[in-house]
Design a protein around this motif. Structure first.
Motif, PDB file in Angstrom:
ATOM      1  N   GLU A  37       7.323   4.230   3.252  1.00 15.94           N
ATOM      2  CA  GLU A  37       6.483   4.252   2.056  1.00 15.94           C
ATOM      3  C   GLU A  37       5.635   2.992   1.926  1.00 15.94           C
ATOM      4  O   GLU A  37       4.470   3.044   1.527  1.00 15.94           O
ATOM      5  CB  GLU A  37       7.358   4.419   0.805  1.00 15.94           C
ATOM      6  N   ASP A  38       6.214   1.819   2.296  1.00 20.67           N
ATOM      7  CA  ASP A  38       5.440   0.576   2.151  1.00 20.67           C
ATOM      8  C   ASP A  38       4.225   0.556   3.072  1.00 20.67           C
ATOM      9  O   ASP A  38       3.192  -0.039   2.751  1.00 20.67           O
ATOM     10  CB  ASP A  38       6.317  -0.667   2.344  1.00 20.67           C
ATOM     11  N   ILE A  39       4.346   1.236   4.206  1.00 24.78           N
ATOM     12  CA  ILE A  39       3.188   1.317   5.125  1.00 24.78           C
ATOM     13  C   ILE A  39       2.129   2.255   4.519  1.00 24.78           C
ATOM     14  O   ILE A  39       0.931   1.966   4.584  1.00 24.78           O
ATOM     15  CB  ILE A  39       3.615   1.831   6.527  1.00 24.78           C
ATOM     16  N   ARG A  40       2.575   3.347   3.941  1.00 20.10           N
ATOM     17  CA  ARG A  40       1.626   4.263   3.277  1.00 20.10           C
ATOM     18  C   ARG A  40       0.870   3.525   2.176  1.00 20.10           C
ATOM     19  O   ARG A  40      -0.346   3.648   2.047  1.00 20.10           O
ATOM     20  CB  ARG A  40       2.360   5.476   2.674  1.00 20.10           C
ATOM     21  N   THR A  41       1.609   2.722   1.407  1.00 17.08           N
ATOM     22  CA  THR A  41       0.995   1.948   0.321  1.00 17.08           C
ATOM     23  C   THR A  41      -0.068   1.003   0.877  1.00 17.08           C
ATOM     24  O   THR A  41      -1.168   0.866   0.320  1.00 17.08           O
ATOM     25  CB  THR A  41       2.080   1.117  -0.409  1.00 17.08           C
ATOM     26  N   MET A  42       0.271   0.374   1.996  1.00 15.29           N
ATOM     27  CA  MET A  42      -0.644  -0.568   2.632  1.00 15.29           C
ATOM     28  C   MET A  42      -1.946   0.134   3.060  1.00 15.29           C
ATOM     29  O   MET A  42      -3.054  -0.361   2.812  1.00 15.29           O
ATOM     30  CB  MET A  42       0.084  -1.095   3.866  1.00 15.29           C
ATOM     31  N   PHE A  43      -1.790   1.284   3.702  1.00 22.68           N
ATOM     32  CA  PHE A  43      -2.969   2.043   4.139  1.00 22.68           C
ATOM     33  C   PHE A  43      -3.791   2.525   2.938  1.00 22.68           C
ATOM     34  O   PHE A  43      -5.020   2.541   2.993  1.00 22.68           O
ATOM     35  CB  PHE A  43      -2.555   3.221   5.018  1.00 22.68           C
ATOM     36  N   ASN A  44      -3.108   2.908   1.866  1.00 16.89           N
ATOM     37  CA  ASN A  44      -3.830   3.334   0.653  1.00 16.89           C
ATOM     38  C   ASN A  44      -4.658   2.185   0.078  1.00 16.89           C
ATOM     39  O   ASN A  44      -5.769   2.384  -0.404  1.00 16.89           O
ATOM     40  CB  ASN A  44      -2.856   3.844  -0.420  1.00 16.89           C
ATOM     41  N   GLN A  45      -4.088   0.975   0.151  1.00 14.87           N
ATOM     42  CA  GLN A  45      -4.812  -0.217  -0.321  1.00 14.87           C
ATOM     43  C   GLN A  45      -6.107  -0.377   0.469  1.00 14.87           C
ATOM     44  O   GLN A  45      -7.159  -0.689  -0.084  1.00 14.87           O
ATOM     45  CB  GLN A  45      -3.968  -1.480  -0.102  1.00 14.87           C
ATOM     46  N   GLY A  47     -13.356   2.069  -0.180  1.00 12.40           N
ATOM     47  CA  GLY A  47     -14.051   3.116  -0.918  1.00 12.40           C
ATOM     48  C   GLY A  47     -14.231   4.419  -0.149  1.00 12.40           C
ATOM     49  O   GLY A  47     -15.062   5.257  -0.503  1.00 12.40           O
ATOM     50  N   TYR A  48     -13.481   4.574   0.932  1.00 11.02           N
ATOM     51  CA  TYR A  48     -13.463   5.859   1.647  1.00 11.02           C
ATOM     52  C   TYR A  48     -12.140   5.955   2.401  1.00 11.02           C
ATOM     53  O   TYR A  48     -11.422   4.963   2.523  1.00 11.02           O
ATOM     54  CB  TYR A  48     -14.651   5.997   2.594  1.00 11.02           C
ATOM     55  N   SER A  49     -11.816   7.154   2.912  1.00  6.12           N
ATOM     56  CA  SER A  49     -10.509   7.299   3.560  1.00  6.12           C
ATOM     57  C   SER A  49     -10.552   6.906   5.037  1.00  6.12           C
ATOM     58  O   SER A  49     -10.762   7.732   5.918  1.00  6.12           O
ATOM     59  CB  SER A  49      -9.982   8.728   3.424  1.00  6.12           C
ATOM     60  N   LEU A  50     -10.354   5.614   5.257  1.00  9.14           N
ATOM     61  CA  LEU A  50     -10.254   5.102   6.635  1.00  9.14           C
ATOM     62  C   LEU A  50      -9.051   5.745   7.324  1.00  9.14           C
ATOM     63  O   LEU A  50      -9.117   6.106   8.495  1.00  9.14           O
ATOM     64  CB  LEU A  50     -10.079   3.581   6.603  1.00  9.14           C
ATOM     65  N   THR A  51      -7.962   5.908   6.568  1.00 12.03           N
ATOM     66  CA  THR A  51      -6.731   6.436   7.182  1.00 12.03           C
ATOM     67  C   THR A  51      -6.917   7.858   7.683  1.00 12.03           C
ATOM     68  O   THR A  51      -6.352   8.243   8.702  1.00 12.03           O
ATOM     69  CB  THR A  51      -5.530   6.364   6.217  1.00 12.03           C
ATOM     70  N   ASP A  52      -7.732   8.640   6.992  1.00  8.59           N
ATOM     71  CA  ASP A  52      -7.994  10.008   7.455  1.00  8.59           C
ATOM     72  C   ASP A  52      -8.653   9.971   8.838  1.00  8.59           C
ATOM     73  O   ASP A  52      -8.294  10.736   9.742  1.00  8.59           O
ATOM     74  CB  ASP A  52      -8.876  10.745   6.443  1.00  8.59           C
ATOM     75  N   ILE A  53      -9.598   9.044   9.008  1.00  6.99           N
ATOM     76  CA  ILE A  53     -10.282   8.896  10.312  1.00  6.99           C
ATOM     77  C   ILE A  53      -9.294   8.376  11.365  1.00  6.99           C
ATOM     78  O   ILE A  53      -9.292   8.826  12.514  1.00  6.99           O
ATOM     79  CB  ILE A  53     -11.492   7.941  10.183  1.00  6.99           C
ATOM     80  N   MET A  54      -8.418   7.429  10.952  1.00  2.83           N
ATOM     81  CA  MET A  54      -7.419   6.886  11.890  1.00  2.83           C
ATOM     82  C   MET A  54      -6.451   7.963  12.375  1.00  2.83           C
ATOM     83  O   MET A  54      -6.162   8.079  13.562  1.00  2.83           O
ATOM     84  CB  MET A  54      -6.598   5.785  11.203  1.00  2.83           C
ATOM     85  N   PHE A  55      -5.951   8.740  11.429  1.00  2.00           N
ATOM     86  CA  PHE A  55      -4.898   9.707  11.766  1.00  2.00           C
ATOM     87  C   PHE A  55      -5.452  10.980  12.419  1.00  2.00           C
ATOM     88  O   PHE A  55      -4.838  11.555  13.296  1.00  2.00           O
ATOM     89  CB  PHE A  55      -4.110  10.115  10.513  1.00  2.00           C
ATOM     90  N   ASN A  56      -6.641  11.418  11.951  1.00  2.00           N
ATOM     91  CA  ASN A  56      -7.131  12.738  12.360  1.00  2.00           C
ATOM     92  C   ASN A  56      -8.428  12.734  13.154  1.00  2.00           C
ATOM     93  O   ASN A  56      -8.860  13.762  13.644  1.00  2.00           O
ATOM     94  CB  ASN A  56      -7.326  13.623  11.099  1.00  2.00           C
ATOM     95  N   LEU A 102      -7.327  -3.424  12.544  1.00  2.00           N
ATOM     96  CA  LEU A 102      -6.668  -4.454  11.745  1.00  2.00           C
ATOM     97  C   LEU A 102      -5.541  -3.843  10.904  1.00  2.00           C
ATOM     98  O   LEU A 102      -4.422  -4.356  10.872  1.00  2.00           O
ATOM     99  CB  LEU A 102      -7.691  -5.158  10.849  1.00  2.00           C
ATOM    100  N   ALA A 103      -5.834  -2.715  10.259  1.00  2.00           N
ATOM    101  CA  ALA A 103      -4.829  -2.075   9.395  1.00  2.00           C
ATOM    102  C   ALA A 103      -3.613  -1.618  10.217  1.00  2.00           C
ATOM    103  O   ALA A 103      -2.463  -1.799   9.798  1.00  2.00           O
ATOM    104  CB  ALA A 103      -5.448  -0.883   8.662  1.00  2.00           C
ATOM    105  N   THR A 104      -3.878  -1.062  11.387  1.00  2.00           N
ATOM    106  CA  THR A 104      -2.769  -0.602  12.238  1.00  2.00           C
ATOM    107  C   THR A 104      -1.899  -1.772  12.686  1.00  2.00           C
ATOM    108  O   THR A 104      -0.675  -1.734  12.575  1.00  2.00           O
ATOM    109  CB  THR A 104      -3.313   0.153  13.477  1.00  2.00           C
TER     110      THR A 104
END
Length: 315
Positions: free
Chosen positions: A27-35, A41-50, A67-69
């Motif tokens: 969960e703490d990693i999810r929180t970090m990615f959400n930050q 201002g856009y979903s970087l994580t969506d691009i990272m994961f998918n 950097l986030a990874t």
């Protein structure tokens, strides 16, 4: 036991799906990615994961994504109780190294590298700059040729000294093409054009460097907790002002990776842990010195394996 360096990859190490397994498990990693998503201002994580891959490869996405990874992997790796004596990163990875050393917060770093990516893309219109990897050529010989080619008015310079026999050149499309021909004539085994969006770490990045200074002022850079080996001069740094100055210069100066690895070895480092996506740096470090130990951590399994191997030794 010798000292430990944490090293962080730069652009080119990104791959679709990176960081996903850790986010799924913690969960703490999810929180970090959400930050990160919120700050950008856009979903970087969506691009990272998918993906798609072409979206992730864009400089403006690849830099914050890497950097986030790396920071997410580091967050997990820190829980096993391994701490670094030094940190270092390749180009973009230097920002992660600084965040890992406490010189810049995660959120400020994500924003800074996203903006850095934008500045790098805007500095030279698409198609006018180029980069190429030169394999199997002596460093001094290459540098001499660069001086000669530059005298003819072409813009080209060494961009990355990665390891013995692997140097990347960067500059105008014409300059890199001219240099590629000439270096082959002068004994380079191979010259491989790189698929990049601009002439990074070349004099053509100078206009972007001045704008980067403003970005770094906003990033609130602090003194680092452990020395960070700087790309521009392969010297350890902790001072906030020097860190900022180095990052501005880094944009148009060569990345002295081989020198940085040698400097870390001279400081007594015998264990390098690559944190984040891929194993590019581990490979380069082995080419600089085959005897050092390298580990690459990117997910739960590799973190646990590395922790076990290091614990074995301290027994």
């Amino acid at each position: 036991m010798g000292k430990i360096a944490f090293v962080f990859p730069g652009q080119g190490s990104q791959m679709v799906g990176m960081g996903k397994s850790l986010a799924d498990q913690h969960e703490d990693i999810r929180t970090m990615f959400n930050q990160a998503d919120e700050k950008l201002g856009y979903s970087l994580t969506d691009i990272m994961f998918n993906g798609p891959d072409e979206q992730l490869t864009l400089t403006t996405n690849a830099q914050p994504a890497l950097l986030a990874t790396s920071m997410a992997v580091l967050k997990r790796f820190e829980t096993v109780g391994v701490t670094p004596d030094y940190t270092a990163g390749h180009s973009l990875g230097e920002y992660t190294a600084l965040a890992a050393a406490g010189a810049i917060t995660f959120e400020k770093a994500v924003v800074a590298v996203h903006q850095r990516g934008k500045l790098m893309e805007e500095a030279v219109p698409a198609g006018l700059g180029a980069m190429a990897a030169v394999l199997g050529m002596d460093r001094d010989a290459l540098e001499e040729e660069m001086i000669e080619i530059s005298r003819s008015g072409a813009i080209v310079a060494a961009a990355n000294y990665n390891c013995p026999g692997q140097i990347v050149i960067s500059g105008s499309k014409e300059g890199v093409e001219k240099a590629s021909e000439r270096l082959k004539e002068k004994g380079a085994k191979r010259v491989i054009p790189l698929n990049v969006s601009g002439p990074f770490h070349s004099p053509l990045m100078k206009p972007a460097a001045e704008k980067l200074r403003v970005v770094l002022d906003a990033a609130n850079v602090q003194m680092s907790n452990v020395p960070v080996m700087a790309n521009v001069d392969a010297k350890p740094v902790t001072d906030a002002e020097t860190i900022k100055e180095n990052l501005v210069r880094q944009l148009y100066s060569p990345v002295l990776w081989e020198d940085s690895v040698n400097a870390l070895l001279n400081e007594g480092v015998d264990t390098f842990i690559e944190i984040g996506s891929g194993t590019v740096l581990s490979g380069l470090i082995k080419k600089v010195n085959r005897r050092v130990r390298t580990f690459a951590v990117s997910d739960e399994e590799s973190i646990m394996k590395t922790a076990a191997a290091l614990k074995e030794e301290t027994k």
